[in-house]
Design a protein around this motif. Structure first.
Motif, PDB file in Angstrom:
ATOM      1  N   ALA A  87       0.843  -1.198   0.000  1.00 51.19           N
ATOM      2  CA  ALA A  87       0.000   0.000   0.000  1.00 51.19           C
ATOM      3  C   ALA A  87       0.878   1.248   0.000  1.00 51.19           C
ATOM      4  O   ALA A  87       1.000   1.956   0.996  1.00 51.19           O
ATOM      5  CB  ALA A  87      -0.933  -0.026   1.205  1.00 51.19           C
ATOM      6  N   LEU A  88       1.495   1.500  -1.146  1.00 53.20           N
ATOM      7  CA  LEU A  88       2.396   2.643  -1.297  1.00 53.20           C
ATOM      8  C   LEU A  88       2.116   3.321  -2.632  1.00 53.20           C
ATOM      9  O   LEU A  88       1.482   2.726  -3.512  1.00 53.20           O
ATOM     10  CB  LEU A  88       3.858   2.179  -1.279  1.00 53.20           C
ATOM     11  N   TYR A  89       2.585   4.537  -2.788  1.00 46.32           N
ATOM     12  CA  TYR A  89       2.462   5.238  -4.074  1.00 46.32           C
ATOM     13  C   TYR A  89       3.728   4.957  -4.889  1.00 46.32           C
ATOM     14  O   TYR A  89       4.805   5.458  -4.536  1.00 46.32           O
ATOM     15  CB  TYR A  89       2.289   6.738  -3.844  1.00 46.32           C
ATOM     16  N   PRO A  90       3.622   4.164  -5.942  1.00 40.61           N
ATOM     17  CA  PRO A  90       4.824   3.761  -6.673  1.00 40.61           C
ATOM     18  C   PRO A  90       5.553   4.912  -7.352  1.00 40.61           C
ATOM     19  O   PRO A  90       6.753   4.842  -7.578  1.00 40.61           O
ATOM     20  CB  PRO A  90       4.290   2.763  -7.717  1.00 40.61           C
ATOM     21  N   ASN A 145       6.796  -0.966   3.100  1.00 41.09           N
ATOM     22  CA  ASN A 145       5.421  -1.144   3.582  1.00 41.09           C
ATOM     23  C   ASN A 145       5.397  -1.238   5.114  1.00 41.09           C
ATOM     24  O   ASN A 145       4.524  -0.675   5.774  1.00 41.09           O
ATOM     25  CB  ASN A 145       4.862  -2.440   2.975  1.00 41.09           C
TER      26      ASN A 145
END
Lengths: 312, 392
Positions: A87-90, A145
């Motif tokens: 759940a990260l902003y790539p 994460n």
């Protein structure tokens, strides 16, 4: 001392289907608790209720003595939640991701800058913090994460399958960090498909199957329930399904599960003494090419309690 | 509040970074409004110079009076030109060829029939390419019909009262029905009098408000798919923070988009959308309704691509029905009523009042109330959907 987490009688229904059915367990301060269960057992739904993402139809959750339903914001401040997916902003760097979530968690700007450096160091990414996340390997993404969940120094860390899809080296690195955090006094709820991870990290284990916690205790307590039962791993060439059917009726065999195209796992009372009878029972169904008798362990306890393997 | 600003700031930076905010909120609506305005609007706009052909097979007083009165009507001064044609075929050719926007045909014996109380029939030819001329011609026919009916009734009443048939025409004219007094009731050309530069500018602004908010809806769905939405919801902030923070950015960008299109229309074409104190609240209400409607759509979508598709569909259907693309008066009669179930239709009606008649802000209180109401209903339904879909 107030337990880090207490959940009682949790129920979640979707229409007629009850996916979590009166689940309850507790985690003491500084304790590492593992929640084991096959896919669809209700682990993630349970965790969603624990972290306040999902409202239970029945039951209650208290984190550090705070009722999640009554004061969700205060309760969530004590939790570090690591979801199963990355759940990260790539398109952002690890540092930018950490800064955004840190600010959302209310960390003051000055403290946040130094804390970001600390957690990057903690997960072994100090040298890559300014690289975009989509340039990371699977293991590095997993570590980032986890880093996000550590920013606000939570009392309870909840890890939902934290090593899915990572290489063995990264898995070891992640487990080392998690063990270190528990060693420093952090409470932990850990779910995994990997029995060996739970055995290594957790002191107490709950086994969840079809939405219910079917057993809860230390590894020693769970294994003791097996009595003198051993786990026997059979490898054979032939019809494994027919062989399993034949093995199930042998006296002393309590479970026989096909675990692969040429493997069967058995729970056997007095395994070593029963080997000749087992080999004879396989008979025409196939030629046994390997036998391993394993002393009672968590894997055997899981099989005994649920009648299935974790990777079913 | 601080968490809302954090989420909003992040959303705004994302929109600016990926280029969707400047493109959809500013470049596209301003460019399309300008192109439409250049192509169809401006001072020499053909529909604002309606030419109506007249086929006078009657040769009597009535057709001449009708034309004279129409040219003297305040609403049509400087707008209307009559051109005479010898027969219906010539008039039809002129309408089809664009020489005339519409044509009226007075049949032989029309004046005599009206004078004798037998009534008469005037036919009208229209062209879809000249909406204003059609509107004027139809309203003239309506008015003529009313006059003929009144005249016929007066003649019949006089005859029944015992006035001799050879004196009835003189009797009726002496008693107040001297000839056609063509006063156009209300303002039948109000819609058409809005400069098409204003119409298309406003139409694009209204339509693109949906698209701008749509990028936020898409982002919300993308975050849910990526798991970052749950991560935000797991933070020590109220569950609705992510939803409201992102929606606020969509709302703000849509408002900027509408105001920029409005400003560009004023600067490029010198067009007026009416009293700014009426225009701004109307645009504000529309942005609120568009945000709520798009969020309602998003709350029912399962993927970001689905949210995109739903938003496009709603935006185009509302734009068509609500007069954002085709002027409402060009729609079939039954669709004109349908336009009022869309916020676009109410905004279009409100702007027609402001820009077309020069009315003050009080004239758009009704449209603002209705558009706000649409937003409140859609917003409430969206919230229910979002709670069910684990957005809030």
């Amino acid at each position: 001392m107030t337990p880090a987490l207490v959940c009682e009688g949790l129920v979640k229904r979707y229409g007629d289907k009850t996916v979590v059915d009166r689940v309850g367990f507790h985690i003491d301060e500084g304790e590492a608790y593992g929640l084991l269960g096959p896919n669809g057992a209700g682990k993630t739904t349970t965790i969603s209720m624990l972290v306040g993402l999902l409202r239970p139809d029945e039951g209650s959750v208290r984190v550090g003595g705070i009722d999640v339903d009554e004061d969700p914001v205060a309760a969530k401040r004590l939790i570090g939640y690591v979801p199963q997916e990355i759940a990260l902003y790539p398109e952002l760097t690890a540092r930018e991701n950490l800064r955004y979530f840190g600010r959302l968690y209310g960390l003051p700007r000055r403290e946040l800058t130094s804390r970001i450096g600390e957690v990057l160091d903690l997960v072994g990414l100090a040298g890559r913090g300014d690289d975009k996340v989509d340039t990371y390997s699977g293991g590095m993404k997993r570590r980032t994460n986890i880093a996000v969940a550590l920013l606000h120094r939570p009392r309870l860390l909840i890890l939902d399958e934290p090593t899915v899809g990572v290489d063995p080296q990264s898995r070891v690195a992640i487990l080392d960090r998690v063990e270190a955090l528990v060693g420093d006094g952090m409470s932990l709820l850990y779910t995994s498909h990997y029995m060996e991870e739970v055995e290594r990290v957790c002191t107490r284990v709950g086994i969840i199957d079809r939405g219910r916690v079917v057993a809860d205790g230390t590894k020693r307590e769970l294994v003791a329930e097996l009595g003198g039962t051993d786990r026997v791993e059979l490898t054979l060439d032939g019809d494994v399904t027919a062989a399993a059917d034949k093995l199930r009726v042998v006296e002393g065999v309590s479970e026989a599960v096909v675990t692969g195209s040429s493997s069967i796992r058995l729970l056997v009372a007095g395994g070593r003494h029963l080997l000749p009878a087992l080999l004879a029972a396989v008979g025409d169904a196939g030629a046994v090419t390997g036998v391993e008798v394993v002393e009672p362990d968590l894997e055997a306890a899981f099989l005994h309690l649920t009648g299935s393997t974790l990777r079913d | 509040m601080r968490a809302l600003l954090v989420v909003g700031g992040h959303e705004l930076r994302s929109r600016l970074r990926d280029g969707t905010a400047p493109l959809i909120a500013l470049v596209a609506p301003i460019m399309l409004a300008t192109l439409f305005g250049l192509a169809l609007g401006g001072d020499d706009d053909p529909p604002l110079k309606a030419t109506i052909g007249v086929v006078d097979l009657d040769g009597g007083e009535f057709p001449a009076s009708v034309q004279r009165e129409a040219l003297n009507t305040d609403e049509l001064k400087g707008v209307l030109t009559f051109r005479q044609y010898p027969d219906e075929a010539a008039a039809r050719g002129a309408v089809d060829g664009g020489e005339a926007g519409a044509a009226l045909v007075f049949p032989a014996g029309f004046s005599e029939g009206v004078g004798a109380g037998r009534g008469g029939q005037v036919s009208v030819m229209e062209s879809p390419e000249s909406p204003l001329a059609g509107v004027v011609a139809r309203s003239m026919v309506d008015r003529i019909s009313a006059l003929v009916e009144a005249r016929t009734l007066a003649v019949r009443a006089s005859l029944e009262a015992g006035v001799p048939a050879d004196r009835v025409q003189v009797f009726v004219e002496e008693n107040g029905a001297a000839g056609p007094a063509l006063s156009l009731v209300g303002d039948p050309v109000a819609g058409g009098r809005v400069d098409l530069a204003v119409h298309y500018g406003a139409g694009m602004a209204v339509m693109f408000a949906f698209f701008v908010v749509g990028t936020t809806a898409r982002s919300l769905l993308t975050e849910r798919q990526n798991g970052t939405l749950d991560r935000m919801r797991a933070a020590p902030v109220p569950l609705w923070t992510a939803l409201v923070g992102k929606s606020a950015v969509g709302f703000g960008l849509a408002l900027v988009s509408m105001c920029a299109t409005w400003l560009s229309s004023v600067l490029i074409f010198g067009a007026s959308w009416g009293d700014p104190l009426g225009v701004f609240p109307l645009l504000l209400a529309h942005v609120f309704a568009a945000t709520a409607i798009v969020m309602l759509v998003a709350s029912r979508a399962k993927t970001d691509a689905q949210a995109d598709g739903y938003t496009l569909g709603v935006a185009f259907v509302f734009a068509f029905l609500g007069g954002s693309i085709v002027p409402v008066y060009n729609l079939p009669e039954w669709l004109r009523g349908v336009s009022l179930i869309t916020p676009n239709g109410w905004v279009s009606a409100g702007l027609s009042e402001l820009a077309g008649t020069g009315a003050g802000p009080s004239a758009v209180l009704g449209p603002i109330a209705v558009v706000t109401g649409i937003g409140v209903v859609a917003g409430a339904l969206a919230l229910l959907g979002f709670r069910k879909g684990r957005f809030a």
